[in-house]
Write a protein that holds these residues in place. Structure first.
Motif, PDB file in Angstrom:
ATOM      1  N   ALA A  23       0.831  -1.207   0.000  1.00 32.92           N
ATOM      2  CA  ALA A  23       0.000   0.000   0.000  1.00 32.92           C
ATOM      3  C   ALA A  23       0.863   1.253   0.000  1.00 32.92           C
ATOM      4  CB  ALA A  23      -0.933  -0.016   1.210  1.00 32.92           C
ATOM      5  N   MET A  24       1.930   1.251   0.791  1.00 35.72           N
ATOM      6  CA  MET A  24       2.820   2.414   0.832  1.00 35.72           C
ATOM      7  C   MET A  24       3.531   2.600  -0.502  1.00 35.72           C
ATOM      8  SD  MET A  24       3.850   4.966   2.548  1.00 35.72           S
ATOM      9  CE  MET A  24       3.307   4.559   4.217  1.00 35.72           C
ATOM     10  N   TYR A  25       3.938   1.499  -1.117  1.00 37.27           N
ATOM     11  CA  TYR A  25       4.578   1.597  -2.432  1.00 37.27           C
ATOM     12  C   TYR A  25       3.637   2.280  -3.431  1.00 37.27           C
ATOM     13  CZ  TYR A  25       6.514   0.204  -6.945  1.00 37.27           C
ATOM     14  OH  TYR A  25       7.002   0.228  -8.229  1.00 37.27           O
ATOM     15  N   GLY A  26       2.352   1.890  -3.393  1.00 31.69           N
ATOM     16  CA  GLY A  26       1.386   2.500  -4.292  1.00 31.69           C
ATOM     17  C   GLY A  26       1.243   3.996  -4.070  1.00 31.69           C
ATOM     18  N   ARG A  27       1.288   4.404  -2.797  1.00 30.96           N
ATOM     19  CA  ARG A  27       1.183   5.838  -2.490  1.00 30.96           C
ATOM     20  C   ARG A  27       2.421   6.587  -2.981  1.00 30.96           C
ATOM     21  NH1 ARG A  27      -0.733   6.608   3.692  1.00 30.96           N
ATOM     22  NH2 ARG A  27      -0.694   8.786   3.003  1.00 30.96           N
ATOM     23  N   LEU A  28       3.589   6.011  -2.756  1.00 35.46           N
ATOM     24  CA  LEU A  28       4.830   6.680  -3.160  1.00 35.46           C
ATOM     25  C   LEU A  28       4.966   6.757  -4.678  1.00 35.46           C
ATOM     26  CD1 LEU A  28       7.419   5.175  -0.639  1.00 35.46           C
ATOM     27  CD2 LEU A  28       6.573   7.519  -0.696  1.00 35.46           C
ATOM     28  N   ALA A  29       4.464   5.742  -5.382  1.00 37.93           N
ATOM     29  CA  ALA A  29       4.636   5.695  -6.831  1.00 37.93           C
ATOM     30  C   ALA A  29       4.073   6.940  -7.512  1.00 37.93           C
ATOM     31  CB  ALA A  29       3.964   4.438  -7.396  1.00 37.93           C
ATOM     32  N   ASN A  30       3.069   7.537  -6.911  1.00 41.48           N
ATOM     33  CA  ASN A  30       2.426   8.702  -7.525  1.00 41.48           C
ATOM     34  C   ASN A  30       3.092  10.024  -7.183  1.00 41.48           C
ATOM     35  OD1 ASN A  30       0.353   7.081  -8.661  1.00 41.48           O
ATOM     36  ND2 ASN A  30      -0.720   7.069  -6.702  1.00 41.48           N
ATOM     37  N   SER A  62      15.132   5.805  -8.671  1.00 41.05           N
ATOM     38  CA  SER A  62      14.460   4.502  -8.543  1.00 41.05           C
ATOM     39  C   SER A  62      13.617   4.423  -7.280  1.00 41.05           C
ATOM     40  CB  SER A  62      15.494   3.377  -8.524  1.00 41.05           C
ATOM     41  OG  SER A  62      16.099   3.201  -9.781  1.00 41.05           O
ATOM     42  N   LEU A  63      12.460   3.783  -7.422  1.00 43.77           N
ATOM     43  CA  LEU A  63      11.615   3.435  -6.286  1.00 43.77           C
ATOM     44  C   LEU A  63      11.589   1.918  -6.181  1.00 43.77           C
ATOM     45  CD1 LEU A  63       9.505   3.971  -4.050  1.00 43.77           C
ATOM     46  CD2 LEU A  63       7.753   4.013  -5.843  1.00 43.77           C
ATOM     47  N   ILE A  64      12.036   1.386  -5.047  1.00 38.49           N
ATOM     48  CA  ILE A  64      12.148  -0.059  -4.849  1.00 38.49           C
ATOM     49  C   ILE A  64      11.054  -0.549  -3.911  1.00 38.49           C
ATOM     50  CG2 ILE A  64      13.659  -0.013  -2.829  1.00 38.49           C
ATOM     51  CD1 ILE A  64      14.443  -2.273  -5.729  1.00 38.49           C
ATOM     52  N   GLY A 119      18.507   8.206 -25.840  1.00 40.68           N
ATOM     53  CA  GLY A 119      17.406   9.161 -25.915  1.00 40.68           C
ATOM     54  C   GLY A 119      16.173   8.789 -25.145  1.00 40.68           C
ATOM     55  N   THR A 120      16.100   7.558 -24.625  1.00 40.13           N
ATOM     56  CA  THR A 120      14.926   7.157 -23.837  1.00 40.13           C
ATOM     57  C   THR A 120      15.125   7.541 -22.388  1.00 40.13           C
ATOM     58  OG1 THR A 120      15.825   4.956 -23.399  1.00 40.13           O
ATOM     59  CG2 THR A 120      14.451   5.219 -25.359  1.00 40.13           C
ATOM     60  N   THR A 121      14.036   7.930 -21.724  1.00 34.26           N
ATOM     61  CA  THR A 121      14.129   8.335 -20.315  1.00 34.26           C
ATOM     62  C   THR A 121      13.068   7.595 -19.515  1.00 34.26           C
ATOM     63  OG1 THR A 121      12.724  10.251 -20.839  1.00 34.26           O
ATOM     64  CG2 THR A 121      15.113  10.604 -20.822  1.00 34.26           C
ATOM     65  N   LEU A 122      12.024   8.284 -19.141  1.00 34.97           N
ATOM     66  CA  LEU A 122      11.024   7.703 -18.249  1.00 34.97           C
ATOM     67  C   LEU A 122       9.997   6.867 -19.002  1.00 34.97           C
ATOM     68  CD1 LEU A 122      10.296  10.846 -16.065  1.00 34.97           C
ATOM     69  CD2 LEU A 122      11.767   8.925 -15.488  1.00 34.97           C
ATOM     70  N   ARG A 123       9.255   6.091 -18.222  1.00 32.70           N
ATOM     71  CA  ARG A 123       8.127   5.357 -18.781  1.00 32.70           C
ATOM     72  C   ARG A 123       7.121   6.332 -19.368  1.00 32.70           C
ATOM     73  NH1 ARG A 123       6.000   1.778 -13.900  1.00 32.70           N
ATOM     74  NH2 ARG A 123       4.182   1.885 -15.228  1.00 32.70           N
ATOM     75  N   ASP A 124       6.471   5.903 -20.412  1.00 33.88           N
ATOM     76  CA  ASP A 124       5.496   6.776 -21.071  1.00 33.88           C
ATOM     77  C   ASP A 124       4.314   7.106 -20.178  1.00 33.88           C
ATOM     78  OD1 ASP A 124       7.073   6.768 -23.316  1.00 33.88           O
ATOM     79  OD2 ASP A 124       5.967   5.129 -24.291  1.00 33.88           O
ATOM     80  N   ASP A 125       3.949   6.178 -19.262  1.00 32.55           N
ATOM     81  CA  ASP A 125       2.762   6.403 -18.440  1.00 32.55           C
ATOM     82  C   ASP A 125       3.048   7.205 -17.176  1.00 32.55           C
ATOM     83  OD1 ASP A 125       4.169   4.625 -16.928  1.00 32.55           O
ATOM     84  OD2 ASP A 125       2.660   3.027 -16.976  1.00 32.55           O
ATOM     85  N   GLY A 126       4.290   7.616 -16.965  1.00 33.33           N
ATOM     86  CA  GLY A 126       4.617   8.434 -15.798  1.00 33.33           C
ATOM     87  C   GLY A 126       4.670   7.687 -14.490  1.00 33.33           C
ATOM     88  N   GLY A 127       4.588   6.352 -14.524  1.00 33.79           N
ATOM     89  CA  GLY A 127       4.628   5.573 -13.296  1.00 33.79           C
ATOM     90  C   GLY A 127       6.019   5.493 -12.703  1.00 33.79           C
ATOM     91  N   ALA A 128       6.117   4.762 -11.595  1.00 37.79           N
ATOM     92  CA  ALA A 128       7.394   4.609 -10.910  1.00 37.79           C
ATOM     93  C   ALA A 128       8.368   3.833 -11.783  1.00 37.79           C
ATOM     94  CB  ALA A 128       7.187   3.884  -9.587  1.00 37.79           C
ATOM     95  N   VAL A 129       9.658   4.114 -11.573  1.00 37.93           N
ATOM     96  CA  VAL A 129      10.703   3.385 -12.276  1.00 37.93           C
ATOM     97  C   VAL A 129      11.678   2.807 -11.260  1.00 37.93           C
ATOM     98  CG1 VAL A 129      10.558   4.731 -14.390  1.00 37.93           C
ATOM     99  CG2 VAL A 129      12.095   5.478 -12.566  1.00 37.93           C
ATOM    100  N   CYS A 130      12.309   1.693 -11.629  1.00 37.42           N
ATOM    101  CA  CYS A 130      13.309   1.069 -10.772  1.00 37.42           C
ATOM    102  C   CYS A 130      14.400   0.484 -11.651  1.00 37.42           C
ATOM    103  CB  CYS A 130      12.684  -0.020  -9.903  1.00 37.42           C
ATOM    104  SG  CYS A 130      13.867  -0.787  -8.775  1.00 37.42           S
ATOM    105  N   ALA A 131      15.626   0.923 -11.442  1.00 36.52           N
ATOM    106  CA  ALA A 131      16.745   0.396 -12.203  1.00 36.52           C
ATOM    107  C   ALA A 131      16.921  -1.088 -11.904  1.00 36.52           C
ATOM    108  CB  ALA A 131      18.023   1.159 -11.860  1.00 36.52           C
TER     109      ALA A 131
END
Length: 620
Positions: free
Chosen positions: A54-61, A73-75, A99-111
């Motif tokens: 649940a906390m991960y979901g809150r932080l992802a936004n 990165s969000l782990i 040239g690629t950066t973030l996800r297209d949907d703006g969600g969380a990313v994790c290396a």
């Protein structure tokens, strides 16, 4: 002491009601520490995997607002993170096209580098997980220094600080000492924190700063107001009274007749209200669900059951359904007439809101925590008539002065082993009966301290022997935590400290248990319980098919006659070859229930049944 004039490591303890904004306050404190250069990131430690999800979901936004790097990165850090699809979707490859950066949907990313091993998880800039991942840093485990390194660069945020037993609590205090000594900061959150526990947490922090050579005054905690902010820094300790962001006046009624509980749920469902009964054991929760449907006529589709004895896939699905029907975003049509029968899995960190709350008797701090799920959000007149004021119905024996030794055990024969201190429970019930309401936050401190014997009613002497035994067991747990914890001042000298390679890396005490991986036999073909199709033998499918069971209840599976070779071949096709779990073959009976056989811890043959009510073990 001026809070803004002090720089360097600090520890903050926020005490406020459930839903009072403690998480938001913690993130503001993290932002302050990062802005001042005292931290580079944050790790949020939660008591359970469900609350970590649940906390991960809150932080992802929102977590990117803390970082200058848009690709920070969000782990997610816990043993079953491979079940969380949102987290799996966040993986970024080690090598990305130019040239690629973030996800297209703006969600969380994790290396991918952070995600490929839990030992590296705490090195990520931002993370949410179970507190166990951090506690491994103060146990004699391989790579514990890597965990401490990651934590020391971040703000350690620990939610639900009151929720841990004496052993885990001792490890947490050791972790705070290490964090302070290494120059890291910490934020602790709790809705109900006894004064003695708050003092011990502050003292653990102070000890770490003292070991680091900081000139610190010995901390003093006296304030009993609530809500409260306690701040420890090298300049001393400041206790600041906070204004209440939320107030709650919950009418409380005690009853020793479970029929009153069932009647209240049935009436609420017919009135279009939503309600929850938090039970103290899985067995009691399953029994309540069955009786509510069979004896009280509540439609089966309106009764949800939620506890920890489901496979990973089914538990995630149920959790999602619970949040949809009773969460912050639920609307009238989602909620109307629905009943949740649950165990302690819903009392921490899940953002749920009920029109009516029922509970088995539990220690006062947990009763307050549970009451926070009643009218958590302001829904005004959208609540059904008769349910526009919060009410808590408690199943409890009457707290009479001449109570018998089996006062609690007679009503809760299994629950007595979950909460083994009858004097604490009696004082809790007596205070609830006398007050007739939980008036929060005005009386929160009085209720918690009174339940633990500090100014509260005197419990009957008949409980003294059991209470002394429970206190002795608590002392033993603390001693075990003391022995298991590394000592900062001893360093890595094997002759001078508690560094022992033979110490088990236990972050929590409890009955030994093991994962049971469920395998279905369908038309002569073996299939993982959660496999989308029969060839699916991925690690994720294996994890989604598992449920944890105590070894005393189920120690070994029995292989159906004639299936030895096919099961062995099937297990060899698993990523882990089935080495670290029990693989149990289930077949479907005429009633649609899946079952298999095994032996319990005493060698007795048992039947293991699995269905919509989760896993059940029956002696043959």
């Amino acid at each position: 002491m001026d809070l803004e004039s002090q720089h360097g490591p600090e520890m903050l303890i926020f005490e406020d009601l459930t839903g009072g904004g403690k998480t938001e306050a913690a993130l503001l404190a993290v932002h302050r520490a990062m802005r001042s250069g005292n931290a580079a990131g944050v790790f949020m430690g939660l008591p359970t995997m469900a609350t970590a999800n649940a906390m991960y979901g809150r932080l992802a936004n929102s977590y990117r607002a803390l970082f200058a790097d848009p690709e920070a990165s969000l782990i997610l850090a816990h043993g079953a993170r491979g079940l969380n699809q949102e987290y799996l979707d966040s993986f970024e490859p080690l090598e990305k096209p130019p040239g690629t950066t973030l996800r297209d949907d703006g969600g969380a990313v994790c290396a991918a580098w952070f995600a490929d091993n839990r030992k590296k998880a705490l090195l990520a800039p931002c993370g949410a997980g179970t507190i166990d991942q951090a506690l491994l840093g103060v146990l004699s485990t391989r790579h514990q220094a890597l965990r401490l390194l990651g934590l020391s660069r971040s703000v350690l945020v620990v939610d639900e600080v009151h929720a841990y037993d004496e052993y885990t609590g001792r490890l947490l205090r050791s972790l705070l000492t290490f964090q302070a000594a290494l120059g890291g900061s910490a934020v602790l959150l709790s809705a109900t924190l006894p004064l003695a526990l708050r003092r011990s947490l502050v003292e653990a922090w102070w000890r770490g700063r003292h070991l680091a050579g900081a000139e610190t005054e010995e901390p003093v905690c006296r304030e009993t107001a609530f809500p409260l902010l306690t701040r420890g820094a090298d300049g001393g300790v400041v206790e600041s009274i906070l204004s209440a962001s939320r107030t709650l006046d919950v009418a409380v009624e005690l009853t020793g007749d479970d029929s009153s509980m069932f009647e209240a749920l049935a009436v609420a469902s017919k009135a279009g209200a939503c309600a929850c009964w938090i039970r103290n054991t899985v067995a009691d929760a399953v029994d309540a669900r069955r009786r509510l449907v069979a004896e009280w006529g509540v439609p089966e589709e309106n009764v949800l059951l939620f506890h920890a004895r489901y496979t990973g896939r089914d538990r995630l699905n149920i959790e999602g359904e619970v949040l949809a029907r009773f969460g912050k975003g639920s609307v009238k049509n989602d909620r109307a007439g629905n009943i949740l029968i649950a165990t302690q899995v819903v009392e921490q960190s899940l953002d749920l809101d009920f029109d009516l709350l029922l509970s088995d008797l539990a220690p006062m701090e947990l009763m307050i925590q549970r009451a926070g799920r009643c009218h958590r959000h302001d829904r005004g007149i959208s609540r059904p008539i008769g349910y526009r004021s919060p009410r808590l119905l408690v199943l409890s024996p009457e707290p009479v002065a001449e109570a018998a030794a089996g006062w609690y055990a007679d009503l809760f024969p299994v629950g007595q082993w979950v909460y083994p201190r009858p004097a604490l429970l009696w004082r809790t019930a007596r205070l609830l009966a006398e007050k007739g309401a939980l008036r929060l936050p005005a009386e929160a401190r009085e209720l918690v301290e009174g339940a633990y014997g500090n100014g509260g009613p005197d419990a009957p002497c008949v409980f003294d022997d059991v209470e002394l035994k429970a206190q002795g067991e608590g002392d033993a747990e603390r001693a075990m935590g003391e022995y298991a914890s590394l000592r900062f001042e001893a360093g890595y000298d094997t002759d001078g400290g508690l560094w022992r390679q033979d110490v088990d890396a236990l972050t929590r005490l409890g009955e030994p248990s093991r994962q049971v991986r469920l395998i279905r036999m369908e038309e002569g073909v073996l299939k993982l319980w959660a496999a989308e199709n029969s060839p699916d033998m991925s690690r994720r499918a294996c994890m989604r098919s598992e449920v944890r069971v105590s070894l005393s209840k189920f120690k070994e599976p029995l292989i159906p006659p004639g299936m030895e070779d096919s099961l062995e071949t099937f297990m060899l096709s698993m990523p882990d070859k089935g080495r670290w779990c029990h693989c149990l073959v289930l077949t479907e009976n005429e009633s649609g229930l899946w079952s298999g056989k095994g032996k319990d811890g005493k060698g007795r043959e048992v039947e293991v049944a699995y269905g919509c009510e989760g896993l059940e073990i029956l002696h043959l």
